[in-house]
Design a protein around this motif. Structure first.
Motif, PDB file in Angstrom:
ATOM      1  N   UNK A 259       0.838  -1.203   0.000  1.00 27.16           N
ATOM      2  CA  UNK A 259       0.000   0.000   0.000  1.00 27.16           C
ATOM      3  C   UNK A 259       0.875   1.255   0.000  1.00 27.16           C
ATOM      4  N   UNK A 260       0.595   2.208   0.848  1.00 26.04           N
ATOM      5  CA  UNK A 260       1.209   3.523   0.796  1.00 26.04           C
ATOM      6  C   UNK A 260       2.496   3.671   1.566  1.00 26.04           C
ATOM      7  N   UNK A 261       2.727   4.864   2.128  1.00 28.10           N
ATOM      8  CA  UNK A 261       4.035   5.208   2.660  1.00 28.10           C
ATOM      9  C   UNK A 261       4.432   4.365   3.864  1.00 28.10           C
ATOM     10  N   UNK A 262       3.504   4.097   4.789  1.00 28.18           N
ATOM     11  CA  UNK A 262       3.844   3.291   5.964  1.00 28.18           C
ATOM     12  C   UNK A 262       4.130   1.848   5.587  1.00 28.18           C
ATOM     13  N   UNK A 263       3.303   1.294   4.723  1.00 29.82           N
ATOM     14  CA  UNK A 263       3.520  -0.074   4.271  1.00 29.82           C
ATOM     15  C   UNK A 263       4.809  -0.192   3.477  1.00 29.82           C
ATOM     16  N   UNK A 264       5.150   0.855   2.723  1.00 23.42           N
ATOM     17  CA  UNK A 264       6.388   0.814   1.943  1.00 23.42           C
ATOM     18  C   UNK A 264       7.605   0.918   2.853  1.00 23.42           C
ATOM     19  N   UNK A 279      11.489  -8.843  -5.072  1.00 25.24           N
ATOM     20  CA  UNK A 279      11.003  -9.456  -6.307  1.00 25.24           C
ATOM     21  C   UNK A 279       9.543  -9.866  -6.209  1.00 25.24           C
ATOM     22  N   UNK A 280       9.039  -9.996  -4.991  1.00 21.73           N
ATOM     23  CA  UNK A 280       7.667 -10.472  -4.769  1.00 21.73           C
ATOM     24  C   UNK A 280       6.732  -9.345  -4.325  1.00 21.73           C
ATOM     25  N   UNK A 281       7.138  -8.108  -4.570  1.00 15.70           N
ATOM     26  CA  UNK A 281       6.309  -6.958  -4.222  1.00 15.70           C
ATOM     27  C   UNK A 281       5.676  -6.350  -5.466  1.00 15.70           C
ATOM     28  N   UNK A 282       4.436  -5.927  -5.328  1.00 13.65           N
ATOM     29  CA  UNK A 282       3.758  -5.095  -6.312  1.00 13.65           C
ATOM     30  C   UNK A 282       3.435  -3.772  -5.619  1.00 13.65           C
ATOM     31  N   UNK A 283       3.711  -2.660  -6.268  1.00 17.02           N
ATOM     32  CA  UNK A 283       3.436  -1.351  -5.674  1.00 17.02           C
ATOM     33  C   UNK A 283       2.074  -0.860  -6.140  1.00 17.02           C
ATOM     34  N   UNK A 284       1.166  -0.654  -5.219  1.00 26.12           N
ATOM     35  CA  UNK A 284      -0.213  -0.320  -5.577  1.00 26.12           C
ATOM     36  C   UNK A 284      -0.366   1.101  -6.096  1.00 26.12           C
ATOM     37  N   UNK A 285       0.225   2.083  -5.382  1.00 27.26           N
ATOM     38  CA  UNK A 285      -0.016   3.476  -5.784  1.00 27.26           C
ATOM     39  C   UNK A 285       1.105   4.363  -5.275  1.00 27.26           C
ATOM     40  N   UNK A 308      -3.101  10.544  -5.853  1.00 25.97           N
ATOM     41  CA  UNK A 308      -2.956  11.541  -4.801  1.00 25.97           C
ATOM     42  C   UNK A 308      -3.461  11.065  -3.450  1.00 25.97           C
ATOM     43  N   UNK A 309      -3.489   9.759  -3.220  1.00 26.21           N
ATOM     44  CA  UNK A 309      -4.036   9.208  -1.976  1.00 26.21           C
ATOM     45  C   UNK A 309      -2.990   9.213  -0.867  1.00 26.21           C
ATOM     46  N   UNK A 310      -3.459   9.332   0.384  1.00 29.59           N
ATOM     47  CA  UNK A 310      -2.558   9.234   1.526  1.00 29.59           C
ATOM     48  C   UNK A 310      -3.295   8.742   2.777  1.00 29.59           C
ATOM     49  N   UNK A 311      -4.357   7.989   2.583  1.00 28.52           N
ATOM     50  CA  UNK A 311      -5.121   7.483   3.724  1.00 28.52           C
ATOM     51  C   UNK A 311      -4.435   6.291   4.379  1.00 28.52           C
ATOM     52  N   UNK A 312      -3.770   5.453   3.576  1.00 29.03           N
ATOM     53  CA  UNK A 312      -3.212   4.225   4.139  1.00 29.03           C
ATOM     54  C   UNK A 312      -4.301   3.201   4.366  1.00 29.03           C
TER      55      UNK A 312
END
Length: 342
Positions: A259-264, A279-285, A308-312
């Motif tokens: 997901x977003x910044x915290x998950x990244x 190699x096993x990650x997909x970046x959602x947004x 432009x999302x930042x809800x997490x």
């Protein structure tokens, strides 16, 4: 932590998909990232493409000792309020996950609240929130390892039930402050380049947030790029749980939709512990938070959506699941209907 053995991607599976895309009745590479997503998913799993993605969203909850400084627009009690919302399935995270067909699993990895009366919450509390990292380490090595194993345990349970996509989600007031500290420590960047608005804080709170990160880094002196040291000194139990989940998925060839910044930030920690897991990650947004793009460069990930999302809370990941499912469906239907040319 035991050594995590992560298998290589199945390049042959990806090549088959790529060659079939090239034969379909459409201009070459005209579906862009959709084609790449299907190829990457096939390379990760090494199996036939599923008719239906079965997604397990692991919503890791953990509180942060630095929340008391007012780094968020909301008090720490909102962590508990949001978990109540997840249980009622009324939160935005639930709504979007429902549209994406993802099952949400809420895990108490380290909240400051007693959730034992909530039977649907996975009770995996490592501690009652992290320590104030401006005064010392956020957690001990033993606590960090335990939190990583929480994520691995829940991920393995989901994979055993047939889930073929893991999805990151998190909740914990103050977690974007911890994330900023993680990014600064991992990449050697000053707080001015990693601290974002989070919940939409004003300039006064922004100054406090930057000072908290700067103070935490100065007090703890985390080692540049050392994922375990950084996690212990400025990380959160939500970060640790998600990092463990990513590692467990990669070990078993199950992709994770990040997901977003915290998950990244959690993904960055997982990468630091075992680089092959990227190699096993997909970046959602692409999150609106300023440190997100910097982390994606290190992980060599390209976001599927920029809204432009930042809800997490897994919301961006839910959006991307829909796109991934559509991409797989398009490939399979074109192939099945003979939409191919010689």
């Amino acid at each position: 932590m035991e050594k995590i053995m992560i298998p290589p991607l199945d390049s042959n599976a990806a090549e088959v998909i790529k060659n079939n895309w090239a034969k379909m009745d459409k201009p070459l590479h005209s579906l862009g990232k959709l084609e790449e997503m299907v190829e990457k998913y096939a390379a990760m799993t090494g199996t036939a493409l599923p008719d239906k993605i079965k997604s397990a969203m692991l919503l890791m909850c953990g509180d942060h000792g630095i929340a008391k400084y007012g780094v968020s627009a909301y008090p720490q009690e909102v962590t508990m309020q949001m978990i109540n919302g997840y249980m009622r399935e009324t939160a935005g995270s639930n709504v979007m996950a429902r549209h994406a067909g993802a099952d949400v699993f809420v895990i108490d990895a380290g909240t400051a609240f007693d959730l034992s009366a909530m039977p649907k919450v996975h009770q995996e509390k490592v501690a009652w929130g992290t320590e104030d990292f401006t005064q010392g380490p956020a957690m001990t090595v033993e606590q960090a390892e335990k939190a990583l194993k929480v994520g691995m345990k829940v991920a393995d349970e989901c994979i055993d039930k047939g889930y073929n996509l893991l999805v990151t989600a998190e909740m914990g007031i103050g977690n974007t402050t911890s994330t900023a500290a993680i990014v600064s420590a991992f990449l050697g960047l000053p707080p001015e380049l990693t601290v974002g608005r989070g919940t939409g804080i004003n300039d006064e709170r922004m100054a406090i947030k930057r000072k908290v990160v700067a103070d935490g880094l100065a007090k703890n002196q985390p080692r540049l790029g050392d994922a375990m040291d950084i996690l212990c000194k400025v990380g959160g139990y939500d970060h640790a749980g998600l990092a463990g989940m990513i590692l467990a998925g990669a070990r078993r060839r199950i992709p994770t939709m990040v997901d977003g910044v915290n998950a990244t930030a959690a993904a960055l920690l997982a990468y630091g512990l075992e680089p092959a897991c990227a190699d096993y990650m997909l970046c959602s947004h692409l999150s609106a938070e300023i440190s997100h793009a910097k982390m994606l460069e290190v992980l060599r990930l390209t976001p599927i959506v920029d809204a432009g999302m930042r809800l997490g809370e897994g919301t961006g990941a839910s959006l991307a699941i829909v796109i991934l499912q559509m991409a797989i469906n398009t490939y399979k239907e074109l192939y099945k209907r003979g939409g191919m040319h010689a």
